[in-house]
Design an enzyme around this catalytic site. Structure first.
Site, PDB file in Angstrom:
ATOM      1  CG  HIS A  59      -2.008  -0.987   1.196  1.00 27.54           C
ATOM      2  ND1 HIS A  59      -3.255  -0.767   0.641  1.00 27.54           N
ATOM      3  CD2 HIS A  59      -2.030  -2.260   1.661  1.00 27.54           C
ATOM      4  CE1 HIS A  59      -3.999  -1.847   0.784  1.00 27.54           C
ATOM      5  NE2 HIS A  59      -3.280  -2.770   1.391  1.00 27.54           N
TER       6      HIS A  59
ATOM      7  CE  LYS B 231      -6.086  14.105   0.069  1.00 23.40           C
ATOM      8  NZ  LYS B 231      -6.217  12.934  -0.785  1.00 23.40           N
ATOM      9  NE  ARG B 232      -3.345  10.216   9.955  1.00 22.74           N
ATOM     10  CZ  ARG B 232      -3.022   9.261  10.816  1.00 22.74           C
ATOM     11  NH1 ARG B 232      -3.779   8.194  10.943  1.00 22.74           N
ATOM     12  NH2 ARG B 232      -1.949   9.361  11.565  1.00 22.74           N
TER      13      ARG B 232
ATOM     14  CE  LYS C 101      -2.175  10.834   2.827  1.00 21.51           C
ATOM     15  NZ  LYS C 101      -2.865   9.966   1.842  1.00 21.51           N
TER      16      LYS C 101
ATOM     17  CB  THR D 122     -10.039   5.089  -1.190  1.00 26.86           C
ATOM     18  OG1 THR D 122      -9.531   5.433   0.103  1.00 26.86           O
ATOM     19  CG2 THR D 122      -9.374   3.834  -1.677  1.00 26.86           C
TER      20      THR D 122
ATOM     21  CE  LYS E 185     -13.676   6.153   0.870  1.00 27.33           C
ATOM     22  NZ  LYS E 185     -12.691   6.212   1.969  1.00 27.33           N
TER      23      LYS E 185
HETATM   24  C1  26V Z   1       2.528   6.225   4.379  1.00 26.32           C
HETATM   25  C2  26V Z   1       3.768   6.775   4.538  1.00 26.32           C
HETATM   26  C3  26V Z   1       4.131   7.965   3.766  1.00 26.32           C
HETATM   27  C4  26V Z   1       5.247   8.771   4.296  1.00 26.32           C
HETATM   28  C5  26V Z   1       6.346   8.004   4.947  1.00 26.32           C
HETATM   29  C6  26V Z   1       5.990   6.756   5.666  1.00 26.32           C
HETATM   30  C7  26V Z   1       4.651   6.198   5.433  1.00 26.32           C
HETATM   31  C8  26V Z   1       4.250   5.068   6.132  1.00 26.32           C
HETATM   32  C9  26V Z   1       3.005   4.525   5.967  1.00 26.32           C
HETATM   33  C10 26V Z   1       2.146   5.097   5.100  1.00 26.32           C
HETATM   34  C11 26V Z   1       0.771   4.541   4.953  1.00 26.32           C
HETATM   35  C12 26V Z   1       0.757   3.130   4.551  1.00 26.32           C
HETATM   36  C13 26V Z   1      -0.539   2.490   4.566  1.00 26.32           C
HETATM   37  C14 26V Z   1      -1.649   3.222   3.882  1.00 26.32           C
HETATM   38  O1  26V Z   1      -2.591   3.649   4.526  1.00 26.32           O
HETATM   39  N1  26V Z   1      -1.588   3.325   2.574  1.00 26.32           N
HETATM   40  C15 26V Z   1      -2.708   3.860   1.809  1.00 26.32           C
HETATM   41  O2  26V Z   1      -3.455   2.747   1.371  1.00 26.32           O
HETATM   42  C16 26V Z   1      -4.613   3.146   0.658  1.00 26.32           C
HETATM   43  C17 26V Z   1      -5.380   1.891   0.331  1.00 26.32           C
HETATM   44  O3  26V Z   1      -4.670   1.117  -0.566  1.00 26.32           O
HETATM   45  C18 26V Z   1      -4.233   3.932  -0.581  1.00 26.32           C
HETATM   46  O4  26V Z   1      -5.398   4.369  -1.220  1.00 26.32           O
HETATM   47  C19 26V Z   1      -3.366   5.121  -0.208  1.00 26.32           C
HETATM   48  O5  26V Z   1      -2.907   5.770  -1.369  1.00 26.32           O
HETATM   49  C20 26V Z   1      -2.194   4.677   0.638  1.00 26.32           C
HETATM   50  O6  26V Z   1      -1.458   5.784   1.128  1.00 26.32           O
END
Ligand code: 26V
Length: 808
Positions: free
Chosen positions: A353, A544-545, A550, A652, A656
């Site tokens: 992800h 969003k977060r 982002k 996502t 929506k």
């Molecule tokens: C994001 C990041 C970004 C900056 C640095 C470290 C880090 C660590 C974890 C994450 C999030 C990972 C898990 C997550 O929520 N990913 C999201 O998954 C969604 C469902 O597939 C997708 O739509 C999002 O684009 C994605 O960020």
């Protein structure tokens, strides 16, 4: 609601009976919380029946089942969804109206089940809804966190985190399964007796099952979300208890039970703490045990395990499953290693992800040795055999092997959970076309060279039941009137409204629905922020977060530019705008928290500037959650999806918002690209560098200062923020933030995309001044969102990865 089965007369009586006999209040004295309980209990009875029927049928079929393992399920509220799935929404509304309540007052009493951080967790919840609706024999497995995602409050513009005790008053939606529990063991050492490995653990904790029934729509089939709670083994604290040392007895108990206390509220950096590793292993071990038990009860042999059991890993958080299944098969059931390994690989599949290299989970070998000594041995053996195979594929290339290795040998040795997941799975997928391509070109390129057929794409989707039918009843009714109700379970039917974009009466109704939804959103904004906004304004939404990639900060720059431009030219024909933000920052993410504060500081200046009035407002809705999103999505005109190209795996929220008739302003990133392909270039505002351009600019040496020096509007914006115009009491407050752009390399290239973004926003204004043209494009967006149903996504997983035919 359409599709109601007629239980209208009986439901009022059933609600009253539950009020009296289960909730324990006389019906005429029931509060809305009491009514919420009673209505939920009525629904619960019907869910229980459906659950029993579904299990019976799946057992009789000896069905192949899919088990979706995820640390997070961001469910939100259950009531409206359950009533709709059971076809008793109107009956329930009639039942509570006897108590002078509106159904909405009742459903609003329910706390969110916020057992997830963001996109990954919400996706898991949408997937359960689709698995149930498609009638897939399926279980979600996760953790029954006592405390979910923290509640966000804002004080003086700063984020404050509060615990989320969502279970404090109990929940009517869970079914405790006292008979289903298992011991999960930790630590200790391993003894080798001849061929046999015997794990001598140092401690154990009991995992107890709690089920939530996930109803399908348009079917009586359900899916099960089985969540595990950690409980201290009964015998452990007895000694302390017997000597009257209750303090120590409590401490011992807590040490075990803390495993399922709290969701790690971080999606910025993987948690490195031992408790997180224990959480991961805890729910994996309990789930694998449960899966094997069910399989043996049904089939009496493990030989056909991979024919009947599919285990899907939602990111690497459950990756220790690979070693656990090997341990169970070899150590506990005596299968030979090679046979177990073949079954294992056929059983698992894995979704990635995120591309952010810093987000990839690794665990120090020392920690793994301490917590899971037998699993570490198994991982070493898997690795040795895997590297021998890889060496044959590309002999004499130690770099290749060291990149593939399950162990990172640089510095402190660490286990790479993504590598373990890939080696242990037969399929690996990304979550949008771009993301899946980038996986094989970048972070997983060595694996893709070795096993090109293992990698595939499954573009994300969202459930139209929650995100359109329930969240947007106005639009749902309009659709029902014109194209019937079938879109709920076949979202491609939305295509039928496309010709209606030319129908003036339809456009008027569509616009009226949007206007009502904006009024509802305006009321939420006033209630939560105190700011009054005009629903006639363009509602520009980024929810969003909060993350640097982002680029909420890019949006902020655009807002400041607009503020300055209005002041410079107050009599121009400005499109009135409300810029709306919502989202949580990880508690330790200093920059993200600073961005939240900046939004508030700028909002305080703009919203109170009498020269601006309704021309511009800037608000931050606190405590973003599933239930807040259900109000925001339908009320948006414009959807901000502005991540640096190549960084957002899918998104996502973008789906929506478009499904609810917002136009997207976005970069060529994640699923935005597929949204553009489906709605057409004319119905979306795409701007900025594309992924190859981002990569090329990075390679060629990106110099953000060039953009600052050559773009006077950009310079004025950055100077205003950096110079303290929005933080007069502390002028240096945002110096570090702006310096990170100008001097710190601007990692996410905001300055490179700034001008293109401003120009896209100018196009948005021009279009908004032509309401008919705007409405046509909005309708076109809704009409073409069919492919972004999570039903399509799940049907594709079922067909291409899981090998479970979907009967529809
Ligand atoms: C994001 C990041 C970004 C900056 C640095 C470290 C880090 C660590 C974890 C994450 C999030 C990972 C898990 C997550 O929520 N990913 C999201 O998954 C969604 C469902 O597939 C997708 O739509 C999002 O684009 C994605 O960020």
């Amino acid at each position: 609601m359409s599709q109601e089965t007629s239980t209208l007369p009986k439901l009022g009586a059933a609600i009253d009976e539950h009020l009296l006999k289960t909730v324990g209040v006389p019906a005429n004295e029931a509060s809305s919380t009491d009514l919420m309980q009673a209505v939920a209990l009525v629904a619960r009875e019907q869910l229980a029946e459906r659950w029993v029927e579904t299990q019976k049928a799946n057992r009789a079929d000896k069905a192949r089942r899919v088990y979706y393992l995820s640390m997070e399920f961001l469910i939100g509220r259950s009531m409206s969804n359950a009533l709709a799935a059971l076809g008793i929404t109107d009956a329930a509304a009639a039942g509570v109206s006897e108590h002078a309540h509106k159904l909405e007052q009742i459903t609003d009493r329910e706390p969110d089940a916020a057992l997830g951080n963001g996109g990954l967790g919400r996706l898991a919840a949408c997937f359960l809804d689709s698995m149930a609706t498609l009638g897939l024999p399926s279980f979600g497995y996760g953790i029954r966190y006592e405390y979910g995602m923290f509640a966000q409050d804002i004080m003086g513009g700063c984020q404050i985190e509060y615990p989320d005790p969502w279970l404090a008053d109990g929940t009517p939606w869970e079914f405790p399964r006292p008979d289903i529990s298992t011991s999960v063991r930790f630590g200790g050492w391993v003894e080798h007796v001849g061929e046999k490995a015997v794990w001598r653990p140092a401690g154990e904790v009991v995992a107890k099952a709690y089920d939530m029934v996930i109803p399908g729509h348009g079917t009586k089939k359900v899916s099960t979300l089985r969540l595990w709670k950690a409980v201290a083994p009964a015998h452990l604290d007895l000694a302390a208890f017997n000597t009257g040392d209750y303090g120590r007895a409590a401490a011992v108990k807590n040490e075990f039970e803390n495993i399922s206390w709290v969701l790690y509220p971080n999606d910025s950096t993987p948690a490195g703490r031992e408790l997180r590793l224990r959480q991961e292993y805890f729910f994996v071990a309990a789930s694998i045990y449960d899966i094997i038990q069910r399989h043996l009860a049904e089939h009496g042999t493990l030989d056909n395990l991979s024919d009947k059991v599919v285990i899907h890993l939602n990111d690497t958080h459950p990756a220790i499953s690979v070693a656990e299944l090997m341990r169970v098969l070899c150590d506990e059931h005596g299968l030979p290693w090679a046979k177990a390994w073949a079954l294992c690989k056929q059983t698992f599949s894995y979704t990635n992800h995120t591309l952010m290299p810093e987000a990839l989970e690794t665990w120090p070998v020392g920690l793994m040795q301490h917590v899971l000594p037998r699993h570490l041995e198994i991982i070493f053996r898997i690795n040795a055999e895997f590297l021998a195979e890889a060496e044959k594929f590309r002999p004499g290339d130690p770099g290749f092997l060291s990149r593939l290795s399950l162990i990172d040998e640089a510095g402190e040795r660490r286990v790479r959970m993504a590598n373990l997941s890939i080696v242990g799975s037969h399929k690996v997928n990304g979550v949008s076309a771009l993301h899946s391509n980038l996986l094989v070109e970048t972070i997983f390129s060595d694996f893709a060279a070795l096993w090109p057929d293992r990698f595939t794409n499954m573009t994300n989707g969202v459930t139209p039941r929650r995100w359109l039918s329930t969240a947007n009843p106005g639009l749902a009714n309009l659709l029902d009137k014109h194209i019937g109700s079938g879109w709920r379970i076949n979202l491609d039917e939305l295509k039928k409204i496309e010709p209606l974009r030319e129908d003036a009466a339809f456009r008027a109704s569509f616009t009226a629905v949007k206007r009502e939804n904006k009024a509802r959103l305006a009321a939420l904004i006033e209630k939560t922020t105190g700011v009054k906004v005009n629903p006639a304004s363009l509602f520009d939404v980024q929810v969003k977060r909060i993350h640097e990639y982002k680029r909420q900060l890019l949006n902020v720059l655009q807002v400041v530019r607009r503020y300055q431009a209005i002041l410079a030219n107050p009599h121009a024909e400005w499109v009135p705008r409300v810029t709306i933000f919502a989202g949580k920052a990880a508690s330790s993410y200093v920059t993200a928290k600073s961005i939240i504060r900046l939004i508030h500081d700028i909002g305080a200046v703009i919203n109170n500037d009498p020269r601006i009035g309704d021309k511009l407002k800037l608000v931050f809705i606190p405590n973003y959650s599933v239930s807040v999103a259900e109000v925001i999505m339908p009320g948006a005109d414009l959807s901000e999806q502005v991540s640096t190209a190549g960084t957002e795996a899918s998104g996502t929220g973008n789906m929506k918002l478009a499904l609810n008739g917002a136009l997207t302003i976005g970069t060529d990133d994640g699923a935005n690209i597929e949204i553009r392909e489906n709605v057409g270039d004319d119905n979306i505002f795409i701007f900025g560098l594309r992924t190859p351009e981002v990569q090329a600019l990075k390679r060629g040496g990106y110099q953000p200062m060039r953009y600052y020096e050559s773009n006077p509007s950009l310079k004025a914006v950055l100077d205003a923020i950096s110079g303290g115009q929005f933080s007069p009491s502390e002028p240096g407050r945002y110096r570090p933030l702006i310096d990170s752009l100008l001097w710190g390399g601007d990692h996410y290239m905001l300055l490179a995309d700034y001008q293109s973004y401003i120009e896209a926003h100018d196009k948005v204004d021009t279009l908004f001044l032509q309401p008919d043209e705007w409405a046509k494009k909005a309708i076109t967006n809704v009409a073409n969102m069919g492919v972004f149903s999570s039903d399509r996504t799940i049907a594709q997983y079922a067909d291409e990865i899981w090998g479970i035919p979907v009967s529809r």
